[in-house]
Design an enzyme around this catalytic site. Sequence first.
Site, mmCIF file in Angstrom:
data_model
loop_
_atom_site.group_PDB
_atom_site.id
_atom_site.type_symbol
_atom_site.label_atom_id
_atom_site.label_comp_id
_atom_site.label_asym_id
_atom_site.label_seq_id
_atom_site.Cartn_x
_atom_site.Cartn_y
_atom_site.Cartn_z
ATOM 1 N N HIS A 67 46.485 -2.375 58.349
ATOM 2 C CA HIS A 67 45.283 -1.519 58.393
ATOM 3 C C HIS A 67 44.533 -1.681 59.712
ATOM 4 O O HIS A 67 43.304 -1.648 59.737
ATOM 5 C CB HIS A 67 44.340 -1.841 57.223
ATOM 6 N N ASP B 68 45.078 -6.867 53.081
ATOM 7 C CA ASP B 68 45.764 -6.044 52.079
ATOM 8 C C ASP B 68 46.823 -5.147 52.714
ATOM 9 O O ASP B 68 46.748 -4.773 53.874
ATOM 10 C CB ASP B 68 44.752 -5.175 51.328
ATOM 11 N N GLU B 69 47.780 -4.835 51.920
ATOM 12 C CA GLU B 69 48.718 -3.740 52.180
ATOM 13 C C GLU B 69 49.381 -3.770 53.559
ATOM 14 O O GLU B 69 49.469 -2.761 54.232
ATOM 15 C CB GLU B 69 48.020 -2.384 51.984
ATOM 16 N N CYS B 70 49.864 -4.921 53.960
ATOM 17 C CA CYS B 70 50.670 -4.962 55.179
ATOM 18 C C CYS B 70 52.134 -4.775 54.753
ATOM 19 O O CYS B 70 52.680 -5.597 54.018
ATOM 20 C CB CYS B 70 50.481 -6.301 55.891
#
Lengths: 677, 677
Positions: A253, A316-318
Amino acid sequence: MPSVRTLPAVFTFALLFANVLLPAQTPLDIMPLPAHAIVGTGSLTLDGSFQIAIEGYTEPRLERARDRFLTNLNSKTGIPFRLAPAGRPTLIIKTGGPSKPVQQLGEDESYHLEISTSQAILTAPTPLGTLHGLQTFLQLVKPKPQGFAVVSATIDDTPRFPWRGLMIDVGRHFMPLGVIRQTLDGMEAVKLNVFHWHLSEDQGFRVESKLYPFLQQKGSDGNYYTQDQVRDIIAYARDRGIRVIPEFDMPGHATSWFVGYPNLASGKGPYSIERKWGVFDPAMDPTRESTYEFLDRLLGEMTALFPDPYFHIGGDECNGKEWDANPRIQQYMHQHGLKDDAALQAYFTGRVQRLVTKRGKVTVGWDEVLQPDTPKDVVIQSWRGADSLAQAAQRGNRGILSAGYYIDLNQPASQHYAVDPLADAAAKLTPEQQSNILGGEATMWSEYVTPESIGGRIWPRTAAIAERLWSPKQVADVDSMYRRLAIVSNDLEYSGQTYEAMREQMLRRMVETPEITPLKVLASVVEPPKEYARESLASYDSFTPLNKMVDAVPAESDRAREFHHLAQAIAEGKATSEQWQQAREWLILWRDNDATLQQVLPLSSITSELEPVSHSLSLTATIGLSSLDSLQTHKPVSASVRQEQLTFLKSAEAPQAVLLDMVVPSVELLLQATKTE
Amino acid sequence: MPSVRTLPAVFTFALLFANVLLPAQTPLDIMPLPAHAIVGTGSLTLDGSFQIAIEGYTEPRLERARDRFLTNLNSKTGIPFRLAPAGRPTLIIKTGGPSKPVQQLGEDESYHLEISTSQAILTAPTPLGTLHGLQTFLQLVKPKPQGFAVVSATIDDTPRFPWRGLMIDVGRHFMPLGVIRQTLDGMEAVKLNVFHWHLSEDQGFRVESKLYPFLQQKGSDGNYYTQDQVRDIIAYARDRGIRVIPEFDMPGHATSWFVGYPNLASGKGPYSIERKWGVFDPAMDPTRESTYEFLDRLLGEMTALFPDPYFHIGGDECNGKEWDANPRIQQYMHQHGLKDDAALQAYFTGRVQRLVTKRGKVTVGWDEVLQPDTPKDVVIQSWRGADSLAQAAQRGNRGILSAGYYIDLNQPASQHYAVDPLADAAAKLTPEQQSNILGGEATMWSEYVTPESIGGRIWPRTAAIAERLWSPKQVADVDSMYRRLAIVSNDLEYSGQTYEAMREQMLRRMVETPEITPLKVLASVVEPPKEYARESLASYDSFTPLNKMVDAVPAESDRAREFHHLAQAIAEGKATSEQWQQAREWLILWRDNDATLQQVLPLSSITSELEPVSHSLSLTATIGLSSLDSLQTHKPVSASVRQEQLTFLKSAEAPQAVLLDMVVPSVELLLQATKTE
């Protein structure tokens, strides 16, 4: 003199519309409800002679709070108040002493409010409690036959959880300072105490760095906060008893960082600001020392700018795709025994967490940062669910719950209200482990909100979450919550929220005609799709205008919920004649609205897509009316007609023009209740 | 079981809104209408690629105007615009050169706007024209089937009068800077170009004097503008093509000056800030040289602070009683052959006027300053009437009309719209004399407005006055005006007005229940009393809360006006069946609303006085319905019933709770049209 205990509250909800119209029967129509309250008889009347006095300890923040209180009280009553009128004070504030210079997690926020028919006394150990008590008093002010008045009461109040937050994502859609201030005003009104500022995203880096100015210069389209503005917001928040936690999301992100500093990234670059929504590949390179040197200096700058002891590093969300594609990184992983991307991210997080610790701060991160060797002082923000929060608490990490509080997903307030940080897996923890659960945070991700619509997504539902985090666990009656939510929604306007007016404006501009009543009739019974359905129903990016009906309507239709209550009562054979009549009138309104609205809808590109929505509502209402007829006359419906109608209703459940027709489930209920031949 | 209607009756929407729903038939739905316009075919569509380019001459003001234009365009469309997107510009601005550093009366304000289906070009000799042209373009943006679009057109526009003003009285109720800025935003939208700031009154001296600080320190309750704030407002106004004319009212209306400087006055003192409304005795002492020494210095300070070449010295309503009661002043008058108070005031005005002239400024004053020996360069602002304006023009003084534009008197827009500065006595003047009539000013006196209600008194009616002063004389169609007024009222919201939202808030807080539809039904057909009736209907002073229904409703009920059209058509036998049905539905709504509303009204001190108003509306509507029956069936009404009904309606014409029931005259019309036995 008998006094009425207000908790647990029991409310009658028999005559729905009488209840909507008639003032509340319960003694305390406020939100969040206090921990303990005893309501007396009589009330304290407020008029132009109202005077507020600070006795004993004072500080400029308390004086500003007093002035703000008077401004809001004026807004709520229309009575002009003076700072120093003659006569004895109506409200006396007694604060024990100062709170910490930088507001701390777990500081005493309690207050005691004693309201008699002649005077009110607000006592609190620290200004934090005083601030909360003033909001309670303000919400208690009601128009009464004798004038504006506050009911006689003794209130002892303190929050259930010390961390009651709201996260705003200013990365995907930048939010100007006015929106941030307005949000903080609303948070104060419902006693939230943590503003979590999600400051960096693939789509934008939103704060000025003096050490790495390309971050904002190349990564923000010019939409960022200067450091002076950040300091102003922190002071503004502190004035309202609110801590400010910044978040710099990494290693994923973070595309916007790489526009100015491509060497931070794991890919080849060059990078440009991301314009789409989703999870993207760019990620920081955890294998180069230069990455940590950069972060060390940047974190030094940012931990100094934000005084709160907690510092959020995202995590988050790598998706790891850039890592997988980079031979050098693969080699590094191999050399260092990092068996997968999760291990590599854990390594990265560990390094960053030490940089944060070095600056004297506590690290906060999303679920993903929790790994077997994560230090015990890292605070986990759970977006994945209550289970992961409980796991963290069990292993000794503190945590805050956000799963279930995603207000961007357009779920009903009742759904958020039912989410308790200490329920489910957490309920089985030991008391000591439970104490690791600090509270929760509503999260306002901003793919589908702009400065004009964000208020209508945050409010009023976030007030229900605020109550969940402040009030005792047993305060859980949904009908009471909805009744008070409508009241607090009005109250929020008097402390500066404008979301109702913005909704009206957004509807108005869709059509050329000044008269928009038929459009509002349609708007009153549709809702945005839930959870992540919207992204598959149309194509969106940073530049997509969010000016459709889906953007203007509340996440939750009050009217549809009210109609559902009627339909349930009718289907169960328990409806009064008033309820029958009300249901019929609404159905007629929805049926007939279409004929008028169809004259207008094709004339604007924004409303033309609503033609089938309006038509479908009309057909749904027609089925509803025939079902009512059948139920009232006890005449059976022919099997084929009924099947045809059910088939239609089933198809009408699907979103049209990115909108859900919320009357459909209630009409299905009515139709199912009819007898068939 | 009798049915209790808790919400307004359901009506057939197809008929109800048919007449107001259809979009405009005229090509240019803007206000004020331009001097010349040719509408072409097709239109220019606006989307996210919209780009605005300044070619040739530019200045920071133009760039700020462009940015503001984009902000307002975003607000009106919901489309995110970027300052520098790719592609060729959609709107090109070509400004000939700068306007004067200080905006002058009579500067060229013209512009030429050429809109084709692919591009628009705005040309103007000066930035003043550019600013006006941008507002025209903004108002022309409409939601269309192909998207937001501007109709193809060639517009050549220039104002009819060079002085198009709005006066705000900040003396009686102080108006914070936010209200002033918001008002200037609205003025820009309708091309008004003079903000007349009435800065001193018996009730307050509202601007900081560094030479005589007791003026604001003792005469304002702390509610005044600092000199820096004044400079900010002047710059803000200049950015919008608006001149700022300050008014310091003297020798009367000046009690607040005397609190700090009693020696200025003709009476003994001491003085305190006036809290009541009206004409009061305190007046400056015109016989002492110290008065002129004071004024010389103060005017020196204030003429330097306000750069406009015109300076307003008030001069209205000095009753002379302090002069009559002061032997020293009487002796002075005798010695100097000043035969009466008017002569003494003329002497004073002459002295003050010379002080103004000495500072290089032109004096403006109310009617009263015009005396036989008044210099020809004094500008007369006429509040007494068109005749006195014509007299001034005839004798060679320039003048501006305010009589007929008193927006505080709650008259309908049509009444202001009919007032033409060059009509009546002025119509008989020579063209040269007519050229002395510079234009007009709407005046917003503030006895009965607060910061929350002032917007709803100024707007939208002032837009009709703005059209009268800008557009050609023959632009006078009242139906067209009202139709466009409703459109521009919405448009004003997109440039920052909030009066609709404020009205809603003011209604909401009157009652405890969140559902206020029945209250709004009542509010939709009542109006404040006209002219000066209000002051005799209740007791008011500076501290009276202005939080009643009379303060929340517009000066003019759109719904009542619409109903009156219906009643006229029915009475004349020209009504269509849709009009019959609509009239009936509205009457049923008004008749039945009372039963619901009476459940709520007694429960709040603010609404309890509305009980007879609501009841009377119900009875009026009942008579209206029986009249409709009689007219439809051609059945005569019995003479005694008719007389009884007429008597009731006559009594219902009188204000109740400081409100006029605007349905009554229309029902009287219907009843009069029935046949009697």
